[in-house]
Write an enzyme that holds these catalytic residues in place. Structure first.
Site, PDB file in Angstrom:
ATOM      1  N   SER A 152     -11.487  -0.279  -6.577  1.00 20.05           N
ATOM      2  CA  SER A 152     -10.052  -0.533  -6.590  1.00 20.05           C
ATOM      3  C   SER A 152      -9.327   0.740  -7.026  1.00 20.05           C
ATOM      4  O   SER A 152      -9.472   1.780  -6.396  1.00 20.05           O
ATOM      5  CB  SER A 152      -9.724  -1.739  -7.480  1.00 20.05           C
ATOM      6  OG  SER A 152      -8.398  -2.172  -7.264  1.00 20.05           O
ATOM      7  N   HIS A 183     -12.332  -6.626  -2.842  1.00 20.43           N
ATOM      8  CA  HIS A 183     -11.897  -7.535  -3.903  1.00 20.43           C
ATOM      9  C   HIS A 183     -12.446  -8.943  -3.640  1.00 20.43           C
ATOM     10  O   HIS A 183     -11.714  -9.874  -3.291  1.00 20.43           O
ATOM     11  CB  HIS A 183     -10.373  -7.549  -4.008  1.00 20.43           C
ATOM     12  CG  HIS A 183      -9.804  -6.304  -4.621  1.00 20.43           C
ATOM     13  ND1 HIS A 183      -9.810  -5.090  -3.977  1.00 20.43           N
ATOM     14  CD2 HIS A 183      -9.221  -6.095  -5.833  1.00 20.43           C
ATOM     15  CE1 HIS A 183      -9.241  -4.181  -4.761  1.00 20.43           C
ATOM     16  NE2 HIS A 183      -8.889  -4.758  -5.886  1.00 20.43           N
ATOM     17  N   GLU A 237     -11.130  -0.704   1.866  1.00 18.81           N
ATOM     18  CA  GLU A 237     -10.873  -2.108   1.544  1.00 18.81           C
ATOM     19  C   GLU A 237      -9.492  -2.185   0.920  1.00 18.81           C
ATOM     20  O   GLU A 237      -8.911  -1.161   0.526  1.00 18.81           O
ATOM     21  CB  GLU A 237     -11.937  -2.651   0.578  1.00 18.81           C
ATOM     22  CG  GLU A 237     -12.022  -1.937  -0.766  1.00 18.81           C
ATOM     23  CD  GLU A 237     -11.007  -2.410  -1.805  1.00 18.81           C
ATOM     24  OE1 GLU A 237     -10.560  -3.576  -1.743  1.00 18.81           O
ATOM     25  OE2 GLU A 237     -10.661  -1.596  -2.673  1.00 18.81           O
TER      26      GLU A 237
END
Length: 344
Positions: free
Chosen positions: A137, A314, A241
């Site tokens: 992330s 995630h 992502e």
């Protein structure tokens, strides 16, 4: 007036390094593999933990892996929504790389703020003390900066504060403890259906490609464009992502990467999970385009192998993907083969 006074008292943001073209390919090395009893440095380079008990759970998880947690000096501090001031978070990154007792570094969580800490990291120390960093992330900013500045291969995988299901743990251990070179194949979905629907990969353009793995969170990576912290993607396999981004925002970010020259240099693309990436009412500028359609618009014309749906992002469990190592993708089969160890 009180608000103005508080603003004046806050430390000024640094004068960041001037915008620059992507950094030349920096030399990367494999850091040491993990062994039972090794010490792990814990850092929070981005958002602060919401509850002190969260850090207790993190330390228990590290111990359950047979490792010994060590908190960075400023861990558990708070500055607004950040885990301490930028200088403190950058200093913690440097300190954990410099600490000879620390074998590897785990980011506790993501959120936002890693990019703000980058100017306060001593990159000479990072290069001189090769060890891997684990996280995903917002930790993408650190992965990219290390790739640009040089240092050990890093691992895109669960944060220390993630759930650490059995599959995530197994994938991480194969890379970090065993020095494995696995073939990453999506797991079968546990669902009562005639054909599998969840965890499917979808070909964008078929074929195989080899290159060095670079990537992470699309939003964080795109925000580094024009800074000294974005590496050279020439010949790379880009993996991406994201989470909570409407289709038109995905379109906007990929447009930026394309116009910045990042996409045309690639050997291949893997797009992982885009969790809740949908405009809820279709009223945004991207209304009418699905995520798959947007990915095809940007990746299809590149003429390189590309697929979507790989098992990272995630989600509750995910692959650990080493940054900087050579890999091969098969877009028809939806697989990612690690070709060299990320640790020694």
């Amino acid at each position: 007036m009180a608000g103005l006074g508080a603003l004046a008292a806050a430390p000024a943001l640094p004068l960041f390094e001037a915008a620059a073209a992507p950094s030349a390919v920096a030399k990367r090395v494999a850091g040491p593999r993990l062994r039972p009893g090794d010490t792990i440095g814990l850092i929070e380079p981005a958002s602060a933990s919401d509850d002190p008990f969260d850090l207790t759970l993190v330390e228990e998880a590290v111990r359950a892996m047979g490792l010994v947690p060590k908190r960075a000096p400023n861990l558990a501090k708070r500055y607004g929504y950040l885990a301490g001031q930028d200088q403190e978070r950058g200093s913690d990154i440097t300190a954990m790389f410099a600490d000879k007792d620390v074998r590897a570094i785990f980011a506790v969580r993501g959120g936002w703020g890693s990019a703000r800490a980058l100017p306060y990291v001593d990159w000479d120390i990072v290069r001189a003390n090769p060890k891997f960093l684990l996280g995903f992330s917002d930790i993408t900013a650190l992965h990219m900066a290390i790739a640009a500045k040089g240092g050990a291969y890093t691992l895109h995988g669960p944060n220390a504060g993630s759930a650490w299901g059995k599959s995530s743990l197994a994938s991480f251990k194969e890379i970090a403890f065993d020095g494995g070179t696995p073939l990453l194949v999506n797991p079968p979905a546990n669902e009562d259906r005639l054909v599998q629907r969840r965890w499917r990969t979808v070909k964008i353009r078929g074929g195989k490609a080899q290159g060095r793995l670079l990537g992470g969170n699309l939003t964080v990576l795109t925000a580094l464009a024009g800074t000294p912290y974005l590496p050279d993607f020439t010949g790379a396999i880009l993996f991406l992502e994201d989470v909570d981004e409407a289709e038109y925002r995905i379109d906007r970010m990929l447009t930026q990467l394309g116009q910045a020259g990042v996409l045309k240099a690639l050997a291949g693309v893997v797009f992982g999970q885009c969790t809740t990436c949908r405009d809820p009412d279709g009223s945004g500028p991207g209304g009418g385009f699905t995520l798959n359609s947007i990915l095809r618009q940007h990746f299809g014309p590149l003429g390189i192998p590309a697929f979507e749906g790989s098992w990272f992002g995630h989600i509750a469990d995910q692959f650990t993907i080493p940054q900087g190592v050579m890999a091969e993708i098969d877009a028809d089969a939806g697989t990612l083969k690690i070709m060299e160890p990320a640790v020694t």
